[in-house]
Design a protein around this motif. Sequence first.
Motif, PDB file in Angstrom:
ATOM      1  N   ALA A  64       0.860  -1.186   0.000  1.00  0.00           N
ATOM      2  CA  ALA A  64       0.000   0.000   0.000  1.00  0.00           C
ATOM      3  C   ALA A  64       0.890   1.227   0.000  1.00  0.00           C
ATOM      4  O   ALA A  64       2.020   1.188   0.498  1.00  0.00           O
ATOM      5  N   ILE A  65       0.377   2.281  -0.631  1.00  0.00           N
ATOM      6  CA  ILE A  65       1.165   3.504  -0.678  1.00  0.00           C
ATOM      7  C   ILE A  65       0.493   4.552   0.193  1.00  0.00           C
ATOM      8  O   ILE A  65      -0.703   4.802   0.065  1.00  0.00           O
ATOM      9  N   PHE A  66       1.288   5.116   1.088  1.00  0.00           N
ATOM     10  CA  PHE A  66       0.794   6.191   1.954  1.00  0.00           C
ATOM     11  C   PHE A  66       1.465   7.491   1.561  1.00  0.00           C
ATOM     12  O   PHE A  66       2.653   7.502   1.243  1.00  0.00           O
ATOM     13  N   LEU A  67       0.698   8.550   1.569  1.00  0.00           N
ATOM     14  CA  LEU A  67       1.280   9.859   1.257  1.00  0.00           C
ATOM     15  C   LEU A  67       1.141  10.768   2.459  1.00  0.00           C
ATOM     16  O   LEU A  67       0.182  10.666   3.216  1.00  0.00           O
ATOM     17  N   GLY A 129      11.260  12.974  -2.205  1.00  0.00           N
ATOM     18  CA  GLY A 129      11.461  13.874  -3.337  1.00  0.00           C
ATOM     19  C   GLY A 129      12.711  14.699  -3.159  1.00  0.00           C
ATOM     20  O   GLY A 129      13.529  14.441  -2.284  1.00  0.00           O
ATOM     21  N   ARG A 130      12.830  15.702  -3.999  1.00  0.00           N
ATOM     22  CA  ARG A 130      14.042  16.516  -3.968  1.00  0.00           C
ATOM     23  C   ARG A 130      14.227  17.217  -2.634  1.00  0.00           C
ATOM     24  O   ARG A 130      15.315  17.334  -2.124  1.00  0.00           O
ATOM     25  N   GLU A 131      13.136  17.698  -2.094  1.00  0.00           N
ATOM     26  CA  GLU A 131      13.288  18.480  -0.884  1.00  0.00           C
ATOM     27  C   GLU A 131      12.473  17.968   0.292  1.00  0.00           C
ATOM     28  O   GLU A 131      12.667  18.406   1.407  1.00  0.00           O
ATOM     29  N   GLN A 132      11.579  17.046   0.033  1.00  0.00           N
ATOM     30  CA  GLN A 132      10.761  16.594   1.144  1.00  0.00           C
ATOM     31  C   GLN A 132      10.331  15.146   0.963  1.00  0.00           C
ATOM     32  O   GLN A 132      10.365  14.611  -0.136  1.00  0.00           O
ATOM     33  N   SER A 133       9.922  14.554   2.084  1.00  0.00           N
ATOM     34  CA  SER A 133       9.398  13.200   2.023  1.00  0.00           C
ATOM     35  C   SER A 133       7.972  13.268   1.501  1.00  0.00           C
ATOM     36  O   SER A 133       7.173  14.055   1.983  1.00  0.00           O
ATOM     37  N   LEU A 134       7.681  12.450   0.499  1.00  0.00           N
ATOM     38  CA  LEU A 134       6.349  12.497  -0.081  1.00  0.00           C
ATOM     39  C   LEU A 134       5.445  11.432   0.528  1.00  0.00           C
ATOM     40  O   LEU A 134       4.254  11.634   0.679  1.00  0.00           O
ATOM     41  N   GLY A 135       6.067  10.289   0.864  1.00  0.00           N
ATOM     42  CA  GLY A 135       5.266   9.204   1.415  1.00  0.00           C
ATOM     43  C   GLY A 135       6.085   7.930   1.441  1.00  0.00           C
ATOM     44  O   GLY A 135       7.314   7.970   1.382  1.00  0.00           O
ATOM     45  N   PHE A 136       5.418   6.802   1.537  1.00  0.00           N
ATOM     46  CA  PHE A 136       6.150   5.534   1.554  1.00  0.00           C
ATOM     47  C   PHE A 136       5.270   4.400   1.070  1.00  0.00           C
ATOM     48  O   PHE A 136       4.040   4.522   1.057  1.00  0.00           O
ATOM     49  N   SER A 161      12.778   6.552  -5.978  1.00  0.00           N
ATOM     50  CA  SER A 161      13.170   7.928  -6.317  1.00  0.00           C
ATOM     51  C   SER A 161      12.530   8.348  -7.647  1.00  0.00           C
ATOM     52  O   SER A 161      12.136   9.502  -7.817  1.00  0.00           O
ATOM     53  N   GLN A 162      12.389   7.373  -8.568  1.00  0.00           N
ATOM     54  CA  GLN A 162      11.712   7.686  -9.834  1.00  0.00           C
ATOM     55  C   GLN A 162      10.232   8.024  -9.581  1.00  0.00           C
ATOM     56  O   GLN A 162       9.676   8.923 -10.198  1.00  0.00           O
ATOM     57  N   THR A 163       9.648   7.278  -8.644  1.00  0.00           N
ATOM     58  CA  THR A 163       8.248   7.549  -8.306  1.00  0.00           C
ATOM     59  C   THR A 163       8.109   8.944  -7.716  1.00  0.00           C
ATOM     60  O   THR A 163       7.171   9.674  -8.029  1.00  0.00           O
ATOM     61  N   ALA A 164       9.090   9.291  -6.858  1.00  0.00           N
ATOM     62  CA  ALA A 164       9.062  10.630  -6.258  1.00  0.00           C
ATOM     63  C   ALA A 164       9.126  11.692  -7.355  1.00  0.00           C
ATOM     64  O   ALA A 164       8.380  12.680  -7.330  1.00  0.00           O
ATOM     65  N   ILE A 165       9.992  11.463  -8.336  1.00  0.00           N
ATOM     66  CA  ILE A 165      10.104  12.433  -9.440  1.00  0.00           C
ATOM     67  C   ILE A 165       8.772  12.522 -10.184  1.00  0.00           C
ATOM     68  O   ILE A 165       8.275  13.605 -10.483  1.00  0.00           O
ATOM     69  N   ALA A 166       8.190  11.333 -10.433  1.00  0.00           N
ATOM     70  CA  ALA A 166       6.912  11.331 -11.155  1.00  0.00           C
ATOM     71  C   ALA A 166       5.842  12.087 -10.380  1.00  0.00           C
ATOM     72  O   ALA A 166       5.073  12.851 -10.957  1.00  0.00           O
ATOM     73  N   LEU A 167       5.822  11.897  -9.053  1.00  0.00           N
ATOM     74  CA  LEU A 167       4.818  12.584  -8.237  1.00  0.00           C
ATOM     75  C   LEU A 167       5.052  14.093  -8.244  1.00  0.00           C
ATOM     76  O   LEU A 167       4.116  14.881  -8.315  1.00  0.00           O
TER      77      LEU A 167
END
Lengths: 532, 288
Positions: A64-67, A129-136, A161-167
């Motif tokens: 599951a993905i949490f944001l 992400g680049r500057e902050q945690s987006l989720g897990f 990290s790719q997912t973070a970029i996509a988000l």
Amino acid sequence: MKKERLKENHQFLAKTISGLTDHIDLFETVQDLSRKIISQFDRKKIFQTFSQIVKEVVAYKYAAIFLFDKTDKSFFEAYNTGIPKNRLIKHLPEEKVITWVMYQGRWTVITDFEDKKATKIYSILPIVGREQSLGFMYIVTDNDESFYNRKFTSILGFVASQTAIALENLRLYDKIKSSQAYLQNMVESISNGIMAIDMEGKVTLINRNTTAILGIKTRQIIGRHYMDFLKGGLKKEVNKIHKEIQSKGYAVESMVSYRPYKEVQITVGITASLLTDQNKETIGTIVVFRNMSASTEIKRLTRLDKMKSEFVSNASHELRTPLSIIKSYTEALLTQVEHEDIETREHFLSVIDSETDHLTGIVSNFLDVSRIESGTYGLDYSQFSLKELVNSVIVRFKAKLTNIDIFTDFKGDTHVLDADEDKIREVLINLIANSVKFSPTGGIVSITVLERDKSVICSISDTGIGIPKDQLPFIFDKFFRVDNSDTYEIEGTGLGLSIVKHIVESHGGSMVAESILGKGSVFTFSLPKKRR
Amino acid sequence: MENEKLKERLSSIKSLPTLPVVASNVIQLTQNPDSTAPEIADAISQDQSLSSKVLMTANSAYYGFPGKINTINYAIVVLGLNNIKNIVLSTSIMERFSESDDDFLFDRKQFWQHSLLCGIISKKISEHMGIKNFEEMFMCGLLHDFGKVVLDTYFHEEFVQALEMAKTQEIPIKDAEYKIFGFNHSGVGALLLKRWSLPPSMVKSVEFHHKPDEKKSVKRTASIVHVADYLCRRIGIGSGGDDVTPTLNKKAWNLLELNAEIIKKMTIPIIQEFKSATGFLGNEKDSE
């Protein structure tokens, strides 16, 4: 002994090399897959792809993905692969553990394999992400202790990290979309027509007002050349302005008369400015269309309103003068003039008579105007000679005037017209009275009557004060009075000329006024000889 | 020339310092991408004292994991392989090289404090720069002056001479070493780490930490260590054996995109982390 050590080393190296080769192969596969993540602009699809790739690395049972929610620092479930929600929430680790893992920023297993009670292994894959945690991603696998190794750690880290970029891309994309909608709204809410064209002349932006004002029916305008869908004079003018602005950097507003729909004629004001990018490079032109008809109409109404209020004060004044003369002469007759003084009484009565005529004239003018406006102003045709009519009218003026000369000049023979004689008389009286009224002592009024094949033309010219050029177009308008210090003291309702023009035109004739300020004016009307 | 001299001198040592077998195995295992957690845990468990050190460090305030780590296996999956490798390597090296001759000129305790601080600053700078493998950068910082210990152990008299020369002439120790040995500690440390099969990037970063712009492949990491070393001396914790603050390499500084403001912000977390990391320094008790 040494041989054995070598063999051992060899084995180790072989194992490491094959491991590395696998590692590279897997990485290439993952790289291809992750390209799929980055190219997505749909959150659900990003999560789907992300989960699929993770599953290829660690064959999870559930994930599951949490944001993180930026505002209240909590997190929420944004996606899951079909795990019952309650079961997952129950197994979520304490928040401080999650915080710790997020800070470390790498895939972390939070179940101790050696814990005999553990049937499932839970792990957390941070999405940073680049500057902050987006989720897990919260991953649940079977208890297989061999799944944790360096290869998987680095691959999962890469995919996350790719997912973070996509988000983050998605967030930027949404931001761009909403700011675009904001701008679009602004452009649409502007009451003028706005059209942007690129350097090739192709439309890059157009608001609905442009198509409404210009009556453009073409559906797909974006991407088309403006020469393709603009028509007539407008097309020419836009082209001219576009060329002008691109060569000079500025363009003067120009106006063009245009027919957007059948039977609708508008004046379109066109302005343009250069369109530049952030480096100040010219990338096109913005053309703004204004429907000037609306503002012309407002101007006209404002002027009419002003004239009406002026009329009320003029008219009261006009009515008051003859009334007060009549009143004072009547009073004198009743109280001061001797009964036997017949001469004085007759003189006074004749003054009262002439002022009553004056009053009747004013009131009949008012009535004429109201008839004209209600459309009940009929004509009573008969055959008569304009020459005779002119002569009969000027006799009345000559009888009253001593200080202004009236000359006549008749060219041609018959001057016979088929028209409403009373109304044409009114025209002549009005025009001659005007000429006399605005002429100084010693002035000359000349009346010329010409005869043509089908019409008779009559001009009345004077050596009066004249009409300023800018006010000349309005002199036939209802209630209009020439605004000038010289005319301030001259009485009038401002109705005469509008009635005159209406009479002439309702006969199928035409009316023109020419004037030179300080020298005099010429009013010319022509009437058809035969009734239409 | 420098290299030949160095190799010549080192080969004169009969028994070059080696890593304990267990540590060496662990490091080899962690370098293999396929090694699993239980395999590595097995390797660590071969050494009882190493195992307990690993668990102690894993539970230390330095890592700050909000939970108890009872098994090596769990330590591996929670802390990750890089951290485990760091713990094993630093524990082994420090055990091997911590005993001091009570030499007031080269105080081992002060030396390791300097090294630890340099490791932490290297890690912090890497985090700031967004370098993923900041754990390895910790190791680079920790071992950047490792050559000094080697020189002190194996060429004690000459090294003491170098220390004295640095003191009296007020020159950096590396220059004094060069005058006496014809090479200096960065080369010695690098050579040894290379023998221990540590990652090449780590070896080169140690080798070039005094001249970070000379080797392209490690320009970034060597610059981090260089700047961290410089900042350590400014902070004034521990000692590298000399009192002369080395000159800051401007190119390295510019490469790291740092400024006074960022350094100021980093300082307090660095000191805090340093305090919590004293568990690394062998015999000292964990501060928790």
